[in-house]
Design a protein around this motif. Structure first.
Motif, PDB file in Angstrom:
ATOM      1  N   LYS A 254       0.832  -1.199   0.000  1.00  0.00           N
ATOM      2  CA  LYS A 254       0.000   0.000   0.000  1.00  0.00           C
ATOM      3  C   LYS A 254       0.871   1.256   0.000  1.00  0.00           C
ATOM      4  O   LYS A 254       0.623   2.210  -0.765  1.00  0.00           O
ATOM      5  N   SER A 255       1.900   1.244   0.817  1.00  0.00           N
ATOM      6  CA  SER A 255       2.809   2.407   0.853  1.00  0.00           C
ATOM      7  C   SER A 255       3.526   2.565  -0.483  1.00  0.00           C
ATOM      8  O   SER A 255       3.712   3.698  -0.982  1.00  0.00           O
ATOM      9  N   ALA A 256       3.918   1.451  -1.107  1.00  0.00           N
ATOM     10  CA  ALA A 256       4.616   1.528  -2.394  1.00  0.00           C
ATOM     11  C   ALA A 256       3.703   2.056  -3.490  1.00  0.00           C
ATOM     12  O   ALA A 256       4.130   2.850  -4.344  1.00  0.00           O
ATOM     13  N   VAL A 259       3.385   5.788  -3.257  1.00  0.00           N
ATOM     14  CA  VAL A 259       4.583   6.473  -3.754  1.00  0.00           C
ATOM     15  C   VAL A 259       4.627   6.458  -5.273  1.00  0.00           C
ATOM     16  O   VAL A 259       4.948   7.468  -5.927  1.00  0.00           O
ATOM     17  N   LEU A 260       4.297   5.304  -5.891  1.00  0.00           N
ATOM     18  CA  LEU A 260       4.333   5.207  -7.351  1.00  0.00           C
ATOM     19  C   LEU A 260       3.262   6.077  -8.000  1.00  0.00           C
ATOM     20  O   LEU A 260       3.465   6.603  -9.108  1.00  0.00           O
ATOM     21  N   SER A 261       2.105   6.189  -7.355  1.00  0.00           N
ATOM     22  CA  SER A 261       1.045   7.028  -7.933  1.00  0.00           C
ATOM     23  C   SER A 261       1.425   8.503  -7.936  1.00  0.00           C
ATOM     24  O   SER A 261       0.948   9.265  -8.777  1.00  0.00           O
ATOM     25  N   ARG A 270       9.735   1.094 -12.700  1.00  0.00           N
ATOM     26  CA  ARG A 270       9.336  -0.206 -12.133  1.00  0.00           C
ATOM     27  C   ARG A 270       9.017  -1.190 -13.241  1.00  0.00           C
ATOM     28  O   ARG A 270       9.341  -2.370 -13.140  1.00  0.00           O
ATOM     29  N   TYR A 271       8.384  -0.701 -14.334  1.00  0.00           N
ATOM     30  CA  TYR A 271       8.118  -1.558 -15.475  1.00  0.00           C
ATOM     31  C   TYR A 271       9.411  -2.112 -16.056  1.00  0.00           C
ATOM     32  O   TYR A 271       9.533  -3.294 -16.354  1.00  0.00           O
TER      33      TYR A 271
END
Length: 307
Positions: A254-256, A259-261, A270-271
């Motif tokens: 959830k925290s990750a 951050v990515l959003s 990340r892709y």
């Protein structure tokens, strides 16, 4: 005449009472010898017999001197002590040794005592614990002779007596404990047994140094039940640990995601990282959708050139 008869009667009565009193309180020693006098006479007779026997033994030793020299001198090792009796009486001076000591033939006999630490196994004892479980327990006991005189005089066979007492003490001590205490508190049980045995064998001159419980044998049915219980406890613990791991991983994901959003570029990186991992693990062709955000800057270049 009457007065004279009364005086004679009173005097005779007084004499009879005095004699009776003397006999009662030991005054008539000439007729009835006291117990102390009898004991003194017997002691003097024994001493005379011992002196005569000693003289005869010395004469016999002198007459058979070349042969008797090998019979009168005895040797005890550093770890031994010898208790000597002369005509059934314990000789003064305590135990002899280590080294050479002298005995008289025919009237002296001696008993050697080993002072080294001795160990023995207590046979397996069927014990009923406090929670009504039958177990078989065996132990090992370490002891040594602390006083050679007591070990010879006070008890007939100190080794056999100590073995029997150890087996009895083992049953008594374990009968007051639960099965869980028996399996987890062996050191405390061993110390309790050692103290109890040491107090009981102290009048025999025996010092119990250590007691160790070797093995505890449980019934087969009880072993299967305990194994099933332990397996169930381990499975429950594993499920709890797995659930805690899932909870922590979901919180981390959830925290990750948050951050990515917030950063589209981080999502594109990340892709690419995922593509690198896939290509390194398997050598195969993979069609991976290319994000439009990566080529959008290149699409704007022709328009900028025309302007």
């Amino acid at each position: 005449m009457k007065k004279t008869w009364r005086d004679m009667t009173n005097s005779e009565t007084t004499i009879v009472m005095d004699e009776t009193k003397n006999l009662t309180h030991g005054g008539g020693s000439s007729r009835m010898p006291s117990q102390s006098a009898v004991q003194t006479t017997e002691g003097e007779n024994v001493d005379c017999i011992q002196i005569l026997a000693t003289i005869a033994s010395i004469l016999l030793m002198i007459l058979t001197f070349p042969i008797a020299i090998f019979m009168v001198f005895k040797v005890v090792q550093e770890y031994e002590r010898s208790v000597i009796f002369r005509m059934g009486r314990l000789r003064s001076g305590g135990a002899r040794g280590p080294g050479v000591f002298f005995v008289l033939p025919c009237i002296d006999n001696y008993c050697k005592v080993d002072l080294r630490t001795v160990s023995f196994d207590v046979p397996p004892q069927e014990v009923l614990t406090k929670d009504s479980v039958t177990v078989s327990v065996d132990a090992v006991v370490y002891y040594r002779i602390n006083d050679p005189l007591k070990a010879v005089v006070q008890v007939a066979n100190y080794s056999h007596s100590t073995r029997l007492l150890a087996a009895t003490t083992l049953r008594n001590v374990l009968g007051t404990r639960n099965l869980s205490e028996l399996l987890t508190e062996r050191e405390a049980i061993s110390h309790t047994m050692q103290v109890s045995l040491d107090e009981a064998t102290d009048p025999w001159g025996v010092k119990v140094e250590r007691v160790e419980i070797k093995d505890v044998s449980l019934p087969q049915s009880l072993q299967r039940a305990m194994a099933a219980e332990a397996e169930a406890a381990r499975e429950a613990r594993a499920k709890v640990i797995a659930a805690e791991g899932e909870l922590k991983s979901s919180r981390a994901l959830k925290s990750a995601s948050e951050v990515l959003s917030e950063s589209p570029a981080a999502l594109q990186l990340r892709y690419l990282q995922t593509l690198t991992h896939i290509s390194a693990e398997k050598n195969s062709t993979i069609i991976f959708p290319l994000p439009m955000d990566l080529i959008r800057p290149f699409m704007n270049l022709p328009q900028e050139n025309q302007s």
